[in-house]
Design a protein around this motif. Structure first.
Motif, PDB file in Angstrom:
ATOM      1  N   LEU A   1       0.834  -1.213   0.000  1.00 15.43           N
ATOM      2  CA  LEU A   1       0.000   0.000   0.000  1.00 15.43           C
ATOM      3  C   LEU A   1       0.863   1.255   0.000  1.00 15.43           C
ATOM      4  O   LEU A   1       0.499   2.265  -0.608  1.00 15.43           O
ATOM      5  N   GLY A   2       2.014   1.184   0.646  1.00 11.90           N
ATOM      6  CA  GLY A   2       2.937   2.323   0.616  1.00 11.90           C
ATOM      7  C   GLY A   2       3.383   2.634  -0.807  1.00 11.90           C
ATOM      8  O   GLY A   2       3.403   3.793  -1.233  1.00 11.90           O
ATOM      9  N   GLN A   3       3.729   1.587  -1.554  1.00  6.86           N
ATOM     10  CA  GLN A   3       4.144   1.786  -2.952  1.00  6.86           C
ATOM     11  C   GLN A   3       3.007   2.368  -3.781  1.00  6.86           C
ATOM     12  O   GLN A   3       3.207   3.268  -4.607  1.00  6.86           O
ATOM     13  N   LEU A   4       1.809   1.845  -3.566  1.00  2.00           N
ATOM     14  CA  LEU A   4       0.655   2.324  -4.333  1.00  2.00           C
ATOM     15  C   LEU A   4       0.349   3.785  -3.994  1.00  2.00           C
ATOM     16  O   LEU A   4       0.035   4.591  -4.879  1.00  2.00           O
ATOM     17  N   SER A   5       0.476   4.110  -2.714  1.00  2.14           N
ATOM     18  CA  SER A   5       0.213   5.463  -2.251  1.00  2.14           C
ATOM     19  C   SER A   5       1.170   6.460  -2.908  1.00  2.14           C
ATOM     20  O   SER A   5       0.764   7.555  -3.337  1.00  2.14           O
ATOM     21  N   VAL A   6       2.447   6.075  -3.008  1.00  6.87           N
ATOM     22  CA  VAL A   6       3.443   6.923  -3.675  1.00  6.87           C
ATOM     23  C   VAL A   6       3.050   7.140  -5.130  1.00  6.87           C
ATOM     24  O   VAL A   6       3.076   8.260  -5.643  1.00  6.87           O
ATOM     25  N   ARG A   7       2.667   6.074  -5.809  1.00  2.00           N
ATOM     26  CA  ARG A   7       2.313   6.203  -7.219  1.00  2.00           C
ATOM     27  C   ARG A   7       1.078   7.080  -7.416  1.00  2.00           C
ATOM     28  O   ARG A   7       1.040   7.924  -8.315  1.00  2.00           O
TER      29      ARG A   7
ATOM     30  N   PRO B   1     -11.536  -2.752   6.999  1.00  2.00           N
ATOM     31  CA  PRO B   1     -11.963  -3.168   8.345  1.00  2.00           C
ATOM     32  C   PRO B   1     -10.792  -3.382   9.313  1.00  2.00           C
ATOM     33  O   PRO B   1     -10.923  -3.115  10.510  1.00  2.00           O
ATOM     34  N   SER B   2      -9.643  -3.809   8.815  1.00  2.57           N
ATOM     35  CA  SER B   2      -8.494  -4.066   9.688  1.00  2.57           C
ATOM     36  C   SER B   2      -7.832  -2.780  10.163  1.00  2.57           C
ATOM     37  O   SER B   2      -6.987  -2.809  11.057  1.00  2.57           O
ATOM     38  N   GLY B   3      -8.163  -1.667   9.539  1.00  3.48           N
ATOM     39  CA  GLY B   3      -7.551  -0.390   9.899  1.00  3.48           C
ATOM     40  C   GLY B   3      -6.293  -0.061   9.099  1.00  3.48           C
ATOM     41  O   GLY B   3      -5.762   1.040   9.186  1.00  3.48           O
ATOM     42  N   ILE B   4      -5.818  -1.034   8.286  1.00  8.08           N
ATOM     43  CA  ILE B   4      -4.562  -0.786   7.559  1.00  8.08           C
ATOM     44  C   ILE B   4      -4.745   0.289   6.491  1.00  8.08           C
ATOM     45  O   ILE B   4      -3.884   1.147   6.304  1.00  8.08           O
ATOM     46  N   LEU B   5      -5.883   0.259   5.820  1.00  6.65           N
ATOM     47  CA  LEU B   5      -6.124   1.281   4.788  1.00  6.65           C
ATOM     48  C   LEU B   5      -6.020   2.684   5.394  1.00  6.65           C
ATOM     49  O   LEU B   5      -5.427   3.582   4.785  1.00  6.65           O
ATOM     50  N   GLY B   6      -6.571   2.854   6.596  1.00  4.91           N
ATOM     51  CA  GLY B   6      -6.575   4.155   7.260  1.00  4.91           C
ATOM     52  C   GLY B   6      -5.187   4.698   7.564  1.00  4.91           C
ATOM     53  O   GLY B   6      -5.024   5.897   7.805  1.00  4.91           O
TER      54      GLY B   6
ATOM     55  N   THR C   1      -3.779   9.004   1.746  1.00  4.76           N
ATOM     56  CA  THR C   1      -3.941   9.184   0.304  1.00  4.76           C
ATOM     57  C   THR C   1      -4.845   8.097  -0.274  1.00  4.76           C
ATOM     58  O   THR C   1      -5.745   8.367  -1.074  1.00  4.76           O
ATOM     59  N   LEU C   2      -4.609   6.855   0.156  1.00  5.37           N
ATOM     60  CA  LEU C   2      -5.414   5.743  -0.365  1.00  5.37           C
ATOM     61  C   LEU C   2      -6.809   5.728   0.252  1.00  5.37           C
ATOM     62  O   LEU C   2      -7.786   5.385  -0.425  1.00  5.37           O
ATOM     63  N   ALA C   3      -6.904   6.103   1.525  1.00  5.26           N
ATOM     64  CA  ALA C   3      -8.221   6.145   2.167  1.00  5.26           C
ATOM     65  C   ALA C   3      -9.114   7.163   1.450  1.00  5.26           C
ATOM     66  O   ALA C   3     -10.309   6.912   1.222  1.00  5.26           O
ATOM     67  N   ALA C   4      -8.525   8.306   1.058  1.00  4.52           N
ATOM     68  CA  ALA C   4      -9.309   9.332   0.355  1.00  4.52           C
ATOM     69  C   ALA C   4      -9.690   8.842  -1.052  1.00  4.52           C
ATOM     70  O   ALA C   4     -10.792   9.115  -1.545  1.00  4.52           O
ATOM     71  N   TYR C   5      -8.785   8.105  -1.676  1.00  2.59           N
ATOM     72  CA  TYR C   5      -9.038   7.530  -3.003  1.00  2.59           C
ATOM     73  C   TYR C   5     -10.214   6.552  -2.927  1.00  2.59           C
ATOM     74  O   TYR C   5     -11.150   6.611  -3.746  1.00  2.59           O
ATOM     75  N   VAL C   6     -10.184   5.683  -1.916  1.00  2.41           N
ATOM     76  CA  VAL C   6     -11.275   4.720  -1.740  1.00  2.41           C
ATOM     77  C   VAL C   6     -12.585   5.457  -1.448  1.00  2.41           C
ATOM     78  O   VAL C   6     -13.641   5.094  -1.989  1.00  2.41           O
ATOM     79  N   ALA C   7     -12.508   6.505  -0.648  1.00  2.54           N
ATOM     80  CA  ALA C   7     -13.725   7.276  -0.335  1.00  2.54           C
ATOM     81  C   ALA C   7     -14.309   7.911  -1.604  1.00  2.54           C
ATOM     82  O   ALA C   7     -15.525   7.983  -1.769  1.00  2.54           O
ATOM     83  N   ARG C   8     -13.424   8.358  -2.518  1.00  2.00           N
ATOM     84  CA  ARG C   8     -13.924   8.910  -3.792  1.00  2.00           C
ATOM     85  C   ARG C   8     -14.668   7.825  -4.582  1.00  2.00           C
ATOM     86  O   ARG C   8     -15.688   8.087  -5.217  1.00  2.00           O
TER      87      ARG C   8
END
Lengths: 217, 217
Positions: A143-149, A176-181, A185-192
């Motif tokens: 997720l860190g790599q994806l967030s950078v991209r 649900p595990s809290g890792i996305l949070g 950057t990714l949490a906002a992407y998922v929310a969109r």
């Protein structure tokens, strides 16, 4: 021709929308295509009638006339190819959107699914607790790599595409595990993604299906 | 336009052909397309120049003019869409061939890759030995289902397609462990794939690349 998909008779997540029919419902909603849903019980899933449609005994499947497909990636690609709104017209942009579909399914979803293995499939094994942090670290790394991209872009490559639909669907499983949070950057992407009207219709439909209550109108 | 792919400077398998550049080479050979290979070292793979091409720091990538792709599934699909021989013309048969590409990558490869996790990534963990049989059983379960579906057919759905190319490539990773050999139907299927002249050219090219010796002429 009527499109019929299969879904769990009752999803193991009770309507959280994490089963793979939700992403197919979402694609059909983005494409504006009506569809029917045939429930399949856990026992029926392993019987010859369903195995004829899905050799690995899973959901979803997709039937339209004499065409039967399985694998959510293949189904969503099929929908995206035949209808507007999910793949760009430009050939190179289209190839890149398809790349993100494969990336979601092959590079991002597998480590996330290992959470299910370590917690549930192997939850009673003596190594389960000690192994969990290794799995979480692997998810964080990816997720860190994806967030950078993604950076500060709204979507992975220009306009919203089937690649984003798949990536958001996959990332939802790490929520649900809290890792996305841990990755704003990714949490906002998922929310969109979740805010899209088509996603909301798909989510409401699977919730009604899994709880037996009609969607709020 | 020149096609350039990336590959490990030296593959961890020493030329067994199991790294993901081999399947892309195979697709390019089936399509009759010449290509160049740029080696990437393990350290360069994690540097910004390569991460700009492949956000997860892996190989292969595919460059052609101003198009850059990653994910072997997306690259092979791109090749199959643009050249003959890897996807059927009939729309429904084409959709089913694409289904097998996704099935290979999402339903068959993940359990096989767990062998690497349990043996190498977690090889020094106290649970490694006890966990191995669980992984092997999961692979057997999946290969058993695939074997039933293939039956006595030569390929998964009619003529050889990109779906078979991907499935054979994925199954090859279960060959060194001996698990593939437990399923004679699948072992024969993989052997048919390996016997194709395009596969043999791809295998020889990666072997020469990884051993520094030119292919036998």
């Amino acid at each position: 021709m009527t499109i019929t998909i299969t879904a769990f008779e009752r999803s193991p997540d009770g309507g959280m929308g994490l089963a793979r029919d939700t992403r197919v419902r979402w694609a059909l909603e983005e494409a504006g295509q009506p569809y029917e849903v045939r429930p399949v019980s856990f026992s029926a899933m392993k019987e010859p009638a369903h195995l004829g449609l899905q050799p690995f005994g899973q959901i979803p499947t997709y039937e339209e006339g004499d065409l039967t497909l399985f694998e959510s990636g293949a189904i969503i690609f099929h929908i995206a190819e035949r209808h507007g709104g999910l793949l760009p017209d430009d050939a190179n942009a289209r190839a890149r959107a398809i790349t993100w579909m494969f990336a979601a399914l092959n590079s991002v979803e597998p480590p996330i699914l290992e959470l299910v293995t370590v917690r549930f499939v192997e939850g009673d094994k003596p190594w389960s607790k000690e192994r969990l942090p290794l799995i979480v670290d692997r998810i964080r790394h990816r997720l860190g790599q994806l967030s950078v991209r993604l950076g500060d872009a709204a979507w992975l490559d220009g306009a919203f595409s089937a690649g984003d639909l798949m990536m958001v669907s996959v990332l939802l499983r790490a929520k649900p595990s809290g890792i996305l949070g841990e990755f704003p950057t990714l949490a906002a992407y998922v929310a969109r993604g979740e805010a899209r009207p088509a996603y909301q219709r798909a989510f409401a439909a699977q919730l009604a299906f899994n709880t037996g209550k009609p969607p709020a109108s």
